[in-house]
Design a protein around this motif. Structure first.
Motif, PDB file in Angstrom:
ATOM      1  N   ARG A  43      86.783  31.656  97.127  1.00 51.20           N
ATOM      2  CA  ARG A  43      86.202  32.291  98.313  1.00 51.20           C
ATOM      3  C   ARG A  43      87.259  32.663  99.347  1.00 51.20           C
ATOM      4  O   ARG A  43      87.149  33.645 100.052  1.00 51.20           O
ATOM      5  N   CYS A  44      88.297  31.845  99.455  1.00 46.30           N
ATOM      6  CA  CYS A  44      89.283  32.048 100.513  1.00 46.30           C
ATOM      7  C   CYS A  44      90.643  31.498 100.086  1.00 46.30           C
ATOM      8  O   CYS A  44      90.763  30.838  99.064  1.00 46.30           O
ATOM      9  N   GLY A 106      82.558  31.092  94.886  1.00 45.45           N
ATOM     10  CA  GLY A 106      82.261  29.748  95.380  1.00 45.45           C
ATOM     11  C   GLY A 106      81.970  29.738  96.866  1.00 45.45           C
ATOM     12  O   GLY A 106      82.045  30.757  97.542  1.00 45.45           O
ATOM     13  N   THR A 107      81.641  28.577  97.356  1.00 46.03           N
ATOM     14  CA  THR A 107      81.289  28.463  98.769  1.00 46.03           C
ATOM     15  C   THR A 107      82.485  28.000  99.591  1.00 46.03           C
ATOM     16  O   THR A 107      83.491  27.554  99.057  1.00 46.03           O
ATOM     17  N   TYR A 110      84.999  24.198 103.787  1.00 46.09           N
ATOM     18  CA  TYR A 110      84.587  23.487 104.992  1.00 46.09           C
ATOM     19  C   TYR A 110      83.083  23.230 104.975  1.00 46.09           C
ATOM     20  O   TYR A 110      82.635  22.123 105.261  1.00 46.09           O
ATOM     21  N   ASN A 111      82.302  24.256 104.621  1.00 44.97           N
ATOM     22  CA  ASN A 111      80.851  24.058 104.523  1.00 44.97           C
ATOM     23  C   ASN A 111      80.525  23.006 103.469  1.00 44.97           C
ATOM     24  O   ASN A 111      79.618  22.194 103.656  1.00 44.97           O
ATOM     25  N   SER A 112      81.263  23.036 102.372  1.00 45.34           N
ATOM     26  CA  SER A 112      81.054  22.025 101.326  1.00 45.34           C
ATOM     27  C   SER A 112      81.354  20.631 101.860  1.00 45.34           C
ATOM     28  O   SER A 112      80.619  19.690 101.593  1.00 45.34           O
ATOM     29  N   PRO A 121      82.050  20.015  95.473  1.00 46.99           N
ATOM     30  CA  PRO A 121      80.685  20.511  95.225  1.00 46.99           C
ATOM     31  C   PRO A 121      80.373  21.676  96.161  1.00 46.99           C
ATOM     32  O   PRO A 121      80.747  21.662  97.328  1.00 46.99           O
ATOM     33  N   ALA A 122      79.697  22.669  95.627  1.00 52.13           N
ATOM     34  CA  ALA A 122      79.325  23.825  96.447  1.00 52.13           C
ATOM     35  C   ALA A 122      78.308  23.421  97.511  1.00 52.13           C
ATOM     36  O   ALA A 122      77.518  22.509  97.316  1.00 52.13           O
ATOM     37  N   ASP A 123      78.361  24.138  98.633  1.00 49.62           N
ATOM     38  CA  ASP A 123      77.358  23.970  99.669  1.00 49.62           C
ATOM     39  C   ASP A 123      76.081  24.639  99.160  1.00 49.62           C
ATOM     40  O   ASP A 123      76.055  25.845  98.897  1.00 49.62           O
TER      41      ASP A 123
END
Length: 157
Positions: A43-44, A106-107, A110-112, A121-123
């Motif tokens: 994602r980033c 992916g997510t 930080y949110n995860s 683990p994904a958010d």
């Protein structure tokens, strides 16, 4: 008129202004990964950057600043913890088995961390939203094909 119908009308009219905006906004990023035949595996640049806070602490993500577990060092002592590299969708749950992983990436780590107290683990909420957006991107692509809209013009947006 729904937002999706508005985008379809814009496609038919050859108006790609909103598409250009949404591409930069990442709302339609899956569409462009598909058009460019590229895989989005992250994602980033979570582990490709260094962020230095005003107190001298170093993290590998702007949002992780202030979370001790993700502080990898400081200006005075340098990097004191190993930087985790290449955390792709092939190493994250449930991304590894997801049909959309190469369009999603992916997510947010930080949110995860916020939702799972772990970055791997994904958010779950972000995952649901991204899959929803990807389905709409694929729907727009199918609409473009069905209506003989130039894919090249979409690529150039």
């Amino acid at each position: 008129m729904s937002f999706l119908n508005s985008l379809k009308k814009d496609l038919l009219d050859g108006n790609f202004e909103l598409f250009s905006f949404l591409r930069r906004d990442m709302s339609l990023s899956a569409l462009y990964y598909f058009l460019e035949r590229k895989k989005n595996v992250r994602r980033c640049p979570f582990d490709d950057q260094l962020v230095i806070n005003s107190d001298g602490s170093i993290t590998s993500c702007l949002y992780m600043e202030g979370i001790d577990d993700y502080c990898i060092g400081n200006i005075k002592d340098g990097i004191t913890k190993e930087i985790t590299h290449n955390i792709t969708t092939n190493y994250r749950k449930p991304c590894v088995d997801c049909w959309a992983k190469h369009l999603c990436g992916g997510t947010c780590f930080y949110n995860s961390y916020l939702s799972n107290n772990d970055i791997l683990p994904a958010d779950e909420i972000e995952c649901i939203i991204k899959k929803h957006l990807i389905k709409h991107c694929l729907s727009l692509l199918a609409f473009a094909f069905e209506n003989n809209i130039s894919i090249q013009s979409l690529r150039q947006v």
